[in-house]
Scaffold this active site. Structure first.
Site, PDB file in Angstrom:
ATOM      1  N   GLU A   1       7.284  11.116 -17.548  1.00  0.00           N
ATOM      2  CA  GLU A   1       7.662  11.689 -16.257  1.00  0.00           C
ATOM      3  C   GLU A   1       8.830  12.667 -16.409  1.00  0.00           C
ATOM      4  O   GLU A   1       9.988  12.252 -16.538  1.00  0.00           O
ATOM      5  CB  GLU A   1       8.050  10.581 -15.274  1.00  0.00           C
ATOM      6  CG  GLU A   1       6.941   9.587 -14.989  1.00  0.00           C
ATOM      7  CD  GLU A   1       5.742  10.232 -14.308  1.00  0.00           C
ATOM      8  OE1 GLU A   1       5.907  11.229 -13.578  1.00  0.00           O
ATOM      9  OE2 GLU A   1       4.622   9.730 -14.524  1.00  0.00           O
TER      10      GLU A   1
ATOM     11  N   GLU B   1      12.409   7.053  -8.342  1.00  0.00           N
ATOM     12  CA  GLU B   1      11.508   7.832  -9.197  1.00  0.00           C
ATOM     13  C   GLU B   1      10.563   6.919  -9.973  1.00  0.00           C
ATOM     14  O   GLU B   1       9.390   7.243 -10.152  1.00  0.00           O
ATOM     15  CB  GLU B   1      12.305   8.708 -10.159  1.00  0.00           C
ATOM     16  CG  GLU B   1      11.449   9.668 -10.940  1.00  0.00           C
ATOM     17  CD  GLU B   1      10.716  10.665 -10.054  1.00  0.00           C
ATOM     18  OE1 GLU B   1       9.482  10.792 -10.227  1.00  0.00           O
ATOM     19  OE2 GLU B   1      11.356  11.307  -9.209  1.00  0.00           O
TER      20      GLU B   1
ATOM     21  N   GLU C   1       1.999   6.944  -8.358  1.00  0.00           N
ATOM     22  CA  GLU C   1       1.160   8.024  -8.880  1.00  0.00           C
ATOM     23  C   GLU C   1       0.215   7.524  -9.972  1.00  0.00           C
ATOM     24  O   GLU C   1      -0.951   7.924 -10.018  1.00  0.00           O
ATOM     25  CB  GLU C   1       2.025   9.168  -9.394  1.00  0.00           C
ATOM     26  CG  GLU C   1       2.715   9.938  -8.294  1.00  0.00           C
ATOM     27  CD  GLU C   1       3.567  11.089  -8.804  1.00  0.00           C
ATOM     28  OE1 GLU C   1       3.704  11.245 -10.032  1.00  0.00           O
ATOM     29  OE2 GLU C   1       4.078  11.834  -7.963  1.00  0.00           O
TER      30      GLU C   1
END
Length: 126
Positions: free
Chosen positions: A30, A71, A78
């Site tokens: 990420e 995050e 996701e």
């Protein structure tokens, strides 16, 4: 052999290993998490200079950690959505947008906390 739950210190050890595995995965996969880690590497040491009380120090550092936490949750959302399928779906898009909004709110909170503490400390030194 039955699947028995691990308890005590062994549970803490395994939970810590899974957490470290998750942090490594977030850092490896990420880019946004990497940017936020670099930001935290700047802001956390800076917080020791900015803070005038222990409460301020805690708030400054906690705001950095909350961004990282949001995050990680966003990345988890996701990953699950992408695993479910790559075709476009309204609910998949909404899930990803909501996760992103959570990160945005924590970034906004970080700016407000840092700004408020810097403002208070500047007013106190006048």
């Amino acid at each position: 052999m039955p699947n028995e739950k691990v308890t005590g210190l062994a549970r803490f050890y395994y939970a810590t290993c899974y957490s470290m595995k998750g942090i490594r995965a977030a850092y490896s996969h990420e880019p946004a998490f990497r940017y936020e880690v670099f930001g935290a590497l700047v802001l956390v040491p800076l917080s020791f200079w900015v803070a005038q009380t222990g409460m301020q120090l805690g708030l400054l550092i906690a705001s950095c950690l909350l961004v990282l936490m949001a995050e990680v949750f966003n990345s988890a959302i996701e990953a699950v959505v992408d695993r479910a399928g790559l075709e476009m779906h309204e609910l998949a898009g909404r899930a990803k947008d909501l996760g992103s909004a959570g990160v945005f709110f924590t970034l906004l909170m970080l700016v407000l906390i840092w700004g408020g503490i810097i403002w208070d400390n500047a007013q106190a030194s006048m």
